[in-house]
Design an enzyme around this catalytic site. Structure first.
Site, PDB file in Angstrom:
ATOM      1  N   ASP A  16      70.519  48.845  33.550  1.00 49.13           N
ATOM      2  CA  ASP A  16      69.667  47.755  33.046  1.00 49.13           C
ATOM      3  C   ASP A  16      70.300  47.099  31.829  1.00 49.13           C
ATOM      4  O   ASP A  16      70.107  45.910  31.572  1.00 49.13           O
ATOM      5  CB  ASP A  16      68.280  48.312  32.684  1.00 49.13           C
ATOM      6  CG  ASP A  16      67.206  47.239  32.659  1.00 49.13           C
ATOM      7  OD1 ASP A  16      67.538  46.072  32.913  1.00 49.13           O
ATOM      8  OD2 ASP A  16      66.043  47.572  32.382  1.00 49.13           O
ATOM      9  N   CYS A 240      66.906  41.522  31.625  1.00 41.31           N
ATOM     10  CA  CYS A 240      66.862  41.325  33.072  1.00 41.31           C
ATOM     11  C   CYS A 240      67.345  39.921  33.385  1.00 41.31           C
ATOM     12  O   CYS A 240      66.830  38.953  32.837  1.00 41.31           O
ATOM     13  CB  CYS A 240      65.456  41.530  33.633  1.00 41.31           C
ATOM     14  SG  CYS A 240      65.403  41.186  35.406  1.00 41.31           S
TER      15      CYS A 240
END
Ligand code: HMG
Ligand code: MG
Length: 291
Positions: A16, A240
């Site tokens: 991530d 993200c």
């Protein structure tokens, strides 16, 4: 849960974190980073993802990274898998722990994985069947558990519905993602409270992005509500790619560990190993600036 039960940390930096860094890390840097992280007593380390390299070039070569990492006993080494293509690649690389991911927001899912929530569950059916055959542990992610970057507030009931479906399909853990960091202690509490009505609380993880600096407070609220697993990224890397500039970075592992240790939740965490891993990210960021 006793106030001082140990909390499990899932280090998501190599996935991530790096998926949203502008500078693509080399395969050898990714491997060295994960090997340094492995000296810390993490419950799980997310090594990367088997997604389309056209969508996320930072995660290309995850198979090479996974095969080269030296796996320490006691740590789960996992990878994200969006569909059957990704599942096949994961199995070929001998990955034993996979994560599937969907969202509580329709629009976010379209932007992130090019399908609706319903279609994402259709994709999960063959993944879960293959997971059984290959004896894979499956973690399920729900994104946008507080707000969607495109459509705003998400109801706790919407999150509970998606989380319950993932759990019913066989996910061993459900990670609740505040993708754009809009959560507050009140909204996080309401969301976790709704989800724990339908999924056992010991099966839940909290995954906070720290866009507005609320992540630590939000994590503590989730822990008070019974959550025992916390996702974080060394150095607060990442965000993200489909949440625009609003997902500024994951909550930093260093801050999470130091805070939870002070509160008595992580009595045995190796702080020297933590510091070394933190310095690795710091050193790599400096190097990226120079090149
Ligand atoms: P698509 O374009 O709809 O897929 O993408 P498709 O099935 O139509 O295939 C198109 C092409 O992609 C084909 O190749 C496929 O072979 C290839 P072509 O014929 O054009 O040469 N392809 C793949 N290649 C490699 N690996 C695969 C794969 N699948 C198809 N697995 C897809 C659908 C899901 C693949 C795409 O949308 C994608 O990769 N999205 C990336 C999503 C992503 O990684 N997002 C970030 C992670 S989620 C997140 O960060 C949130 C989280 O942290 C929690 C939170 O914070 O909320 C988990
Ligand atoms: Mg995330």
């Amino acid at each position: 849960m006793s106030m001082f039960s140990p909390i499990k940390i899932v280090e998501v930096g190599p996935r991530d974190g790096l998926q949203n860094e502008q500078q693509v890390w080399s395969t050898s840097d990714r491997i060295a980073f994960i090997n340094t992280l492995s000296d810390c007593p993490f419950h799980e380390i997310e090594v990367g993802s088997f997604v389309s390299p056209k969508w996320i070039p930072q995660m290309a070569e995850t198979d090479g990274v996974f095969k080269a990492v030296v796996q320490k006993p006691g740590i789960l080494y996992s990878c994200l898998v969006p569909n059957e293509v990704g599942l096949r690649k994961a199995v070929e690389a001998k990955v034993k722990n996979i994560s599937i991911f969907t969202a509580a927001s329709e629009i976010f899912n379209q932007k992130n994985i090019n399908c609706s929530i319903e279609e994402s569950f259709n994709r999960f059916v063959p993944i879960m069947e293959a997971a059984k055959i290959h004896r894979l542990r499956v973690r399920g992610y729900v994104s946008c558990v507080i707000e969607c970057p495109y459509t705003g507030a998400i109801l706790p009931t919407q999150v509970a519905e998606v989380a319950a479906r993932l759990y019913a399909m066989g996910c061993e853990e459900i990670s609740l993602g505040d993708t754009i960091g809009k959560g507050t202690p009140a909204t996080i509490h309401a969301m976790v409270d709704a989800v724990r009505q339908v999924v056992p609380v010991e099966k839940l993880a909290i995954h906070c992005h720290d866009t507005y600096g609320n992540a630590i407070e939000n994590i503590l609220v989730a822990i008070e509500a019974g959550v025992q697993v916390v996702d974080s990224a060394m150095g607060g890397l990442g965000g993200c790619p489909y949440a625009g500039s609003q997902a500024k970075g994951n909550v930093a592992t260093e801050t999470v560990v130091k805070t939870l240790r002070l509160k008595g939740y992580l009595p045995d965490f190796d702080m020297i190993a933590l510091e070394r891993a933190s310095q690795f990210v710091g050193g790599r960021k400096t190097k990226a600036h120079r090149t």
